[in-house]
Enzyme design. Structure first.
Site, PDB file in Angstrom:
ATOM      1  N   LYS A  16       0.741  -1.088   0.034  1.00 17.95           N
ATOM      2  CA  LYS A  16      -0.038   0.073   0.071  1.00 17.95           C
ATOM      3  C   LYS A  16       0.834   1.252  -0.002  1.00 17.95           C
ATOM      4  CE  LYS A  16      -2.278  -1.111   3.799  1.00 17.95           C
ATOM      5  NZ  LYS A  16      -1.591  -2.459   4.020  1.00 17.95           N
ATOM      6  N   GLY A  40       3.443  -0.249   8.884  1.00 23.83           N
ATOM      7  CA  GLY A  40       4.855   0.376   8.372  1.00 23.83           C
ATOM      8  C   GLY A  40       4.746   0.391   7.019  1.00 23.83           C
ATOM      9  N   GLN A 223      -2.902  -1.853   7.525  1.00 27.81           N
ATOM     10  CA  GLN A 223      -3.153  -3.229   7.652  1.00 27.81           C
ATOM     11  C   GLN A 223      -3.897  -3.824   6.387  1.00 27.81           C
ATOM     12  OE1 GLN A 223      -4.020  -1.291  10.877  1.00 27.81           O
ATOM     13  NE2 GLN A 223      -1.960  -1.615  11.295  1.00 27.81           N
TER      14      GLN A 223
HETATM   15  P1  IMP Z   1      -1.737  -5.694  16.381  1.00 28.36           P
HETATM   16  O1  IMP Z   1      -2.367  -4.860  15.155  1.00 28.36           O
HETATM   17  O2  IMP Z   1      -0.293  -5.208  16.748  1.00 28.36           O
HETATM   18  O3  IMP Z   1      -2.911  -5.787  17.641  1.00 28.36           O
HETATM   19  O4  IMP Z   1      -1.553  -7.064  15.733  1.00 28.36           O
HETATM   20  C1  IMP Z   1      -2.741  -7.818  15.391  1.00 28.36           C
HETATM   21  C2  IMP Z   1      -2.522  -8.742  14.245  1.00 28.36           C
HETATM   22  O5  IMP Z   1      -2.491  -7.652  13.129  1.00 28.36           O
HETATM   23  C3  IMP Z   1      -1.018  -9.532  14.176  1.00 28.36           C
HETATM   24  O6  IMP Z   1      -1.311 -10.681  13.189  1.00 28.36           O
HETATM   25  C4  IMP Z   1      -0.422  -8.518  13.379  1.00 28.36           C
HETATM   26  O7  IMP Z   1       1.144  -9.159  12.816  1.00 28.36           O
HETATM   27  C5  IMP Z   1      -1.292  -7.698  12.338  1.00 28.36           C
HETATM   28  N1  IMP Z   1      -0.478  -6.570  11.973  1.00 28.36           N
HETATM   29  C6  IMP Z   1      -0.971  -5.389  12.610  1.00 28.36           C
HETATM   30  N2  IMP Z   1      -0.470  -4.388  11.520  1.00 28.36           N
HETATM   31  C7  IMP Z   1       0.158  -4.967  10.487  1.00 28.36           C
HETATM   32  C8  IMP Z   1       0.452  -4.297   9.345  1.00 28.36           C
HETATM   33  O8  IMP Z   1       0.845  -3.222   9.054  1.00 28.36           O
HETATM   34  N3  IMP Z   1       0.819  -5.210   8.327  1.00 28.36           N
HETATM   35  C9  IMP Z   1       0.543  -6.756   8.667  1.00 28.36           C
HETATM   36  N4  IMP Z   1       0.012  -7.330   9.819  1.00 28.36           N
HETATM   37  C10 IMP Z   1      -0.372  -6.374  10.825  1.00 28.36           C
END
Ligand code: IMP
Length: 427
Positions: A16, A40, A223
């Site tokens: 993205k 990120g 995400q």
């Molecule tokens: P959290 O958002 O840190 O609570 O993580 C929850 C889930 O979302 C986990 O599987 C993370 O690896 C995934 N996740 C969160 N942010 C990203 C992103 O920017 N890219 C890919 N996976 C993400």
């Protein structure tokens, strides 16, 4: 009045950042509306590579207003570190606006995120441990602290006192851990507030004024659809709404203002974190694609799990987001493979399933049904027109469009801004 949303259609990391950077060139304003520094984005401009977690990558252009809207959870330390990182690289942040209503990530959120993951053992979610989930928990529990509170020290102190007493009790009783010092957090956060003061605004007004003035507004999703708390693979999801509707909620913009929704599709699938992944390639080929695509997390450096493209996932994404176009990225990574597979359905207890199942138990048991397409051998990073792509690559891309019922809008064949094929006007 173009107001364009870009969303991830898979589990995040679809590329993205690259698509948003390309579209941002045509935009007047770039808005982040959900998530936090769990995201990120890597953007490559010439020889320079920029990694941003919170500030919209539109900040790399000198003339775009960049907004962190109220649906985002903001870790002020990360925000100010990114501001300093940009200043060190000669990039101004005068055009940054941060919503007064955005919730703050507090030190106890980050700690509790890690503690909950450690305690969950085999059932861990694989979160980024940045405190994002616990910050959204407090928002829903109505005990969150917000960016605007930092500018009213007495209010902030009173709210922090109440919340911190509770968090310290939780740390002591549930985790046998020492608590946080009230004065230390108070002083640190009030100082953050002063540093953030120039950026804090009513961003719903800022964004709607821009749309009403005919400016081009780009909503940058973080995400991906399958990580959406309602429409993803719950509970292996993030705590916000990466789907298109999340942009309206998180930015304070009505759905009638949105003019297009583009879904970013990585030409294969990847996922960081735990949870079911039907087309996962847990073998040498998966490893090869991981190395070629340098598939390691921007935020946590974790190796991403790799798999074939999954059209069941993409159809789900097309539906829940109301996609008006597809942006397919990382097509160059697939050069050199003899054949490519796309899952067109799942088989579950002998039956074919074309829609994404609504229970995780089912998802654990499905078997993907693949269609095989021929690969292409030549590198494609220098191709700038769709018709100049190898015929097999054109066919692969057209098949993605057929299987989703969504037209192709953009194809990315490399990391650099220039490595982009636009199939139509995007704004
Ligand atoms: P959290 O958002 O840190 O609570 O993580 C929850 C889930 O979302 C986990 O599987 C993370 O690896 C995934 N996740 C969160 N942010 C990203 C992103 O920017 N890219 C890919 N996976 C993400």
């Amino acid at each position: 009045m173009p107001a364009v949303i870009v969303v991830g259609t898979q589990w995040g990391d679809e590329g993205k950042g690259k698509v948003i950077d390309y579209l941002a060139e045509q935009a007047d304003m770039v808005v982040r509306h959900q998530g936090g520094n769990n995201a990120g984005h890597t953007v490559v401009v010439g020889d320079a590579e920029y990694k941003l977690h919170l500030i919209p990558s539109g900040i790399l252009y000198p003339d775009k207003l960049c907004v962190i809207a109220s649906g985002v959870v903001v870790d002020p330390k990360v925000l100010l570190d990114e501001v300093a990182y940009l200043h060190n690289r000669g990039i101004s942040t005068d055009r940054l606006r941060v919503s007064a209503d955005a919730h703050l990530i507090m030190p106890y959120h980050e700690l509790l995120d890690g503690l909950a993951e450690d305690r969950a053992g085999a059932h861990k979610l694989g979160t980024t441990r940045r405190g994002v989930g616990p910050a959204y928990m407090d928002k829903a529990a109505r005990v969150g602290l917000r960016v605007g509170d930092l500018l009213r020290p007495a209010t902030f102190a009173a709210r922090l006192k109440r919340v911190l007493d509770e968090k310290n009790r939780l740390l002591a009783k549930a985790y046998d851990m020492p608590g946080f010092d009230f004065d230390e957090i108070l002083q640190t956060y009030l100082a953050y507030g002063e540093a953030m003061r120039p950026y804090i605004a009513n961003t719903s007004v800022v964004i709607n004024d821009a749309i009403d003035a005919g400016e081009r507004v780009l909503f940058e999703g973080a995400q991906g659809t399958m990580l959406d708390i309602d429409h993803g693979t719950y509970p292996y999801v993030t705590s916000s709404h990466p789907v298109a509707g999340g942009a309206c909620i998180g930015a304070g913009v009505g759905p009638t203002k949105i003019t297009a929704v583009y879904g970013v599709v990585k030409a294969y699938t990847s996922r960081v974190g735990d949870g079911p992944f039907p087309t996962e390639l847990d073998d040498a080929l998966g490893q090869e694609i991981r190395e070629r695509g340098n598939e390691y997390g921007t935020t946590t450096s974790r190796p991403r799990r790799i798999g074939w493209l999954d059209a069941v996932v993409l159809r789900h994404a097309a539906r829940v987001n109301g996609l008006s176009g597809l942006a397919v990225t990382r097509v160059d990574v697939l050069s050199g493979l003899s054949e490519l597979k796309i899952a067109i359905a799942y088989r579950y207890q002998g039956e074919l399933m074309y829609e994404f199942p609504d229970g995780l138990d089912i998802l654990h048991e499905v078997e993907p049904v693949y269609e095989t397409l021929p690969g292409w051998q030549e590198p494609i990073g220098d191709v700038r027109r769709f018709e100049d792509l190898p015929p097999q690559a054109q066919r692969y891309l057209e098949r993605i469009s057929e299987l989703t019922g969504v037209p192709l809008a953009l194809v990315s064949v490399g990391r650099d801004r220039a490595c982009t094929i636009a199939l139509r006007e995007l704004f």
